[in-house]
Design an enzyme around this catalytic site. Structure first.
Site, short mmCIF file in Angstrom:
data_model
loop_
_atom_site.label_atom_id
_atom_site.label_comp_id
_atom_site.label_asym_id
_atom_site.label_seq_id
_atom_site.Cartn_x
_atom_site.Cartn_y
_atom_site.Cartn_z
N ASP A 202 0.82 -1.21 0.00
CA ASP A 202 0.00 0.00 0.00
C ASP A 202 0.85 1.26 0.00
O ASP A 202 0.30 2.36 -0.05
CB ASP A 202 -0.95 0.00 1.21
CG ASP A 202 -2.40 -0.01 0.80
OD1 ASP A 202 -2.69 -0.44 -0.33
OD2 ASP A 202 -3.25 0.42 1.60
N ASP A 521 -10.76 -5.68 11.23
CA ASP A 521 -10.80 -7.10 11.58
C ASP A 521 -11.96 -7.41 12.52
O ASP A 521 -12.75 -8.33 12.26
CB ASP A 521 -9.46 -7.53 12.20
CG ASP A 521 -9.00 -6.59 13.31
OD1 ASP A 521 -9.64 -5.55 13.52
OD2 ASP A 521 -7.99 -6.90 13.97
#
Length: 819
Positions: A202, A521
């Protein structure tokens, strides 16, 4: 796994053993009868005796085969938790007594403010403890048996797995750490042709791609070496650590290969280190020219197939693919959740494995059989569809002695086991195997046949992705053509990795990793549990994965703040656990677990208020605790003593030292009043539109063995400080409690003990004890006031904190008499 076939085999072997036992008894009876007759030939006796031995061996072998079919691949062990429950209920009862005491004696107080604040804070503590009791009421662990796996399942039946490794910054997350994680995953004990590893960059860094290319060259030597000599630690930086035993095998061949591997790894390390020191790591060839003129937040999609395991060509390496998704300032990229969704779509187009493993860049595979442990859960559950993901716990290598920053998460052990016994463990962002169909939004015990129009709305315009999703959701066993050649799908993969691809689809809302929280998450796992799925966690020996915990106090605070922000944000989404419990399939106690985690930020407010109460009372001459000669004082003493002894007992059961227990206690107070407080304020400001959440990457430290970072190693485990505003509340609490203690001691010195001994009881000894306790919790801050350089609190922070502390003291002194 064919359950019906398993049952048939078990029944057949059971009947076969019964027949053999009957034959054995008949043979033994015949042998005894012959032994009684003297005219029986010796040859006949020997033949019968031989038959008895052979039948006994055959029965033994049949029983072993039957056990291999009957013994479980995994089993859940429920632990006796009666003692812990009793103590927890005693503490809860005492907390209720405290609340009753507050209500009964409210009108007897001269100052209502401290009594009211104490009542509110203690009500919160009681509520929080009640949630904790509900979560930890049952305790269970799951054990896997990979040694039984190959007796039950052939290697050909193993499912393919797509591995996702994510990194965002080659400076904060050094490339050599990421490459060791990649190497450890490439070398696991699992068929290479059933694996594909995707590295998500990223940060769009040419250094990361260069490091991956060079690592692949080294992996062609490293992976065969590991499997040939059954190397247990397959991350080179750990295997070649000076503390490890290098020559476990005495053969000359091994010694030569070991030295060669260490030399080759040293060369790889030097290449990556030198490349990181250059403006551009290598020549601008066709592979790296795409990085010219691009910015990490504004660039097109870059996908490179580094290694390809082609059908019919033997290879020790799986598919290895580099991805840097498209980014533009005009589009929201949703941090790690966005990167994970791009990985899911790209892998769905290229390889489309039914299982996906996601691993943080610093979490290397410490157990080479980790995939076999996962397969024990894939094939071991009676209802395979009922377990959405298999989580391995986060653990850390080179843990700091006695864990001064509380990063080992040892105090969450019983919470994790408690949640595991309800609907299953939470998804903790790394070390987790997911079923792709679950990530695609499937519900348990249901095969979804979705029309092409609906597939278009949910998964987007890509024909290749819609086709692969339809196969996964319909659980089709047929293979999609050319899925063993990822390079032939690069154009389609670039399409699904674009910024605008998700618009008008269900990505991030119904399918994939969910958006709306920086702790994607927990939010994603909550959504999965909310659809009725269950999950499992297992902790093999040796541990499956080991990672790099923050080694400095500022980086630890940054991590805590990010966690708390993300958890608190969940309460303001449509995935609020209490809402899901009322309208979905989320179990109520599971919802309480998620709700408890999400309230960490709120806890900071009550911790800060309660820490301010003794200061206010000592300065104003009031009290919020009973006098030491009152019976109610014993309730508070009982809570303090029983609670701390209980927490130490819990820590002792998992092998935590007394010093580490104390460090966990004090750092929990520190985190609550610093990082957690700023997390709470950040979300509140975002909620009213005055701020926005920023995802802060935690810095990963790599300790080399070349002796160049001795200064850094000397400061490991010591408290260092920067100019972060998160430190200010902690310094303020420290300073005001010092002022309060000085006031209290001066009053004690004025007492004439020979004439007015009982006057001591009016001086708030309980409040002074709480101030001393807080001073001990913030003792490292106290030392930081007098240290220099990075070990000292910056003077600007001390001045700001001093001004706030002075303001608080003045407000206390000038408060109305009744207030």
């Amino acid at each position: 796994m064919d359950i019906d076939g398993l049952v048939d085999n078990t029944i057949w072997y059971s009947s076969h053993i019964w027949t053999l036992l009957q034959n054995l008894e008949k043979t033994k009876t015949h042998y005894k009868n012959l032994s009684q007759h003297t005219n029986a030939t010796t040859h006949t006796k020997k033949r019968l005796f031989k038959n008895i031995i052979l039948l006994s061996l055959e029965i033994y072998m049949a029983k072993n085969i039957q056990e291999s079919y009957c013994l479980p691949l995994q089993e859940t062990i429920v632990h006796n938790n009666k003692t812990a429950r009793t103590i927890e209920l005693v503490v809860l009862s005492l907390l209720v007594f405290v609340l009753v005491y507050r209500v009964v004696y409210f009108n007897d107080q001269d100052r209502y403010l401290p009594w009211l604040l104490a009542f509110l804070c203690e009500s919160w503590f009681t509520f929080n403890w009640t949630l904790s009791v509900c979560i930890k009421w049952n305790q269970s662990t799951t054990i896997t048996y990979p040694d039984r796996l190959f007796k039950r399942v052939s290697e050909a039946e193993f499912p393919t797995v797509d591995i996702f490794v994510t990194t965002a910054d080659p400076v904060l997350e050094p490339s050599i750490i990421t490459m060791n994680t990649v190497l450890s995953l490439l070398a696991v004990d699992y068929p290479a042709d059933k694996l594909a590893l995707y590295l998500s960059d990223d940060g769009c860094s040419p250094l990361t791609l260069y490091s991956l290319v060079e690592t692949t060259k080294f992996a062609k030597l490293w992976v065969p070496f590991c499997k040939k000599y059954n190397v247990q630690v397959r991350a080179p930086f750990r295997y070649f650590d000076s503390k490890s035993t290098s020559m476990k095998v005495d053969s000359l061949e091994f010694q030569q290969e070991w030295k060669k591997m260490k030399r080759e790894y040293g060369e790889l390390y030097k290449k990556i280190k030198l490349a990181g020191q250059r403006p551009f790591p290598c020549d601008h060839d066709q592979d790296f020219g795409v990085f010219c003129g691009v910015h990490r937040s504004d660039h097109p999609t870059i996908i490179k197939v580094i290694s390809e395991n082609k059908e019919g060509i033997p290879s020790d390496l799986p598919h290895l693919i580099y991805i840097s998704r498209e980014k533009s300032p005009k589009h929201n990229h949703h941090y790690k959740a966005g990167a994970m969704n791009v990985l899911t779509r790209v892998s769905g187009v290229m390889t489309n494995a039914p299982l996906m493993l996601n691993v943080d860049c610093d979490m290397y595979a410490n157990n080479p059989q980790v995939f076999l442990h996962a397969m024990c859960m894939v094939f071991g559950f009676k209802d395979e569809d009922n377990c959405a993901f298999f989580q391995f716990p986060q653990a850390f290598y080179d843990g700091l002695k006695d864990d001064p920053f509380g990063n080992q998460l040892a105090n969450l052990f019983y919470v994790v086991n408690g949640v595991s016994s309800i609907q299953g463990t939470v998804y903790s962002g790394t070390n987790c195997f997911h079923r792709r169909k679950v990530i695609y939004g499937a519900s348990p015990n249901k095969s979804d046949n979705i029309s092409n129009e609906d597939l278009h709305k949910i998964f987007g315009k890509s024909i290749e992705l819609r086709e692969s999703a339809a196969h996964i959701l319909s659980e089709s066993n047929s293979k999609i053509e050319n899925r063993n050649s990822p390079s032939s799908f690069i154009e389609a993969a670039i399409h699904v990795a674009s910024c605008s691809y998700e618009y008008g689809t269900s990505w991030g809302t119904q399918v994939g990793w969910l958006y709306g929280s920086t702790t994607e998450d927990i939010l994603t796992g909550l959504g999965i549990h909310g659809r009725g799925w269950r999950s499992a966690i297992t902790s093999p020996d040796p541990l499956a994965f080991l990672g790099c915990a923050p080694f400095t106090f500022p980086s630890s605070l940054t991590q805590q703040k990010r966690w708390v922000i993300g958890l608190f944000e969940i309460l303001f989404t449509d995935k609020n656990p209490l809402l899901l419990a009322t309208k979905g399939n989320l179990w109520f106690r599971q919802a309480l677990g998620y709700f408890s985690f999400s309230l960490w930020a709120v806890r900071s407010v009550f911790e800060l208020c309660y820490a301010s109460l003794p200061v206010y009372c000592i300065i104003t001459g009031s009290r919020f605790l009973p006098k030491i000669n009152e019976r109610a004082f014993l309730i508070f003493v009982g809570i303090f003593v029983i609670y701390n002894l209980y927490l130490y007992w819990e820590c002792k059961r998992v092998g935590v030292s007394l010093r580490m227990w104390w460090n966990l206690q004090r750092i929990e107070r520190v985190n609550a009043m610093t990082a957690w407080l700023f997390g709470f304020l950040n979300v509140m400001l975002k909620f009213i539109g005055l701020s926005d959440t920023i995802f802060e990457v935690t810095q990963k430290e790599h300790k080399s063995n070349d002796g160049n970072n001795d200064d850094d190693n000397q400061s490991v485990g010591k408290f260092t400080y920067d100019k972060s505003p998160m430190i200010v509340p902690g310094v303020v609490i420290l300073l005001v409690n010092i002022v309060a203690l000085v006031n209290g001691v001066l009053r004690l010195l004025k007492v004439d003990y020979s004439e007015n001994w009982e006057g001591v009881l009016e001086l708030g000894l309980g409040e002074m004890f709480v101030s001393v306790w807080l001073l001990l919790c913030f003792w490292e801050f106290f030392k930081g006031l007098f240290c220099n350089e990075k070990y000292g609190i910056p003077s600007s922070t001390i001045w700001k904190s001093g001004a706030l502390a002075l303001l608080f003291v003045q407000l206390c002194r000038r408060s109305p008499q009744w207030f």
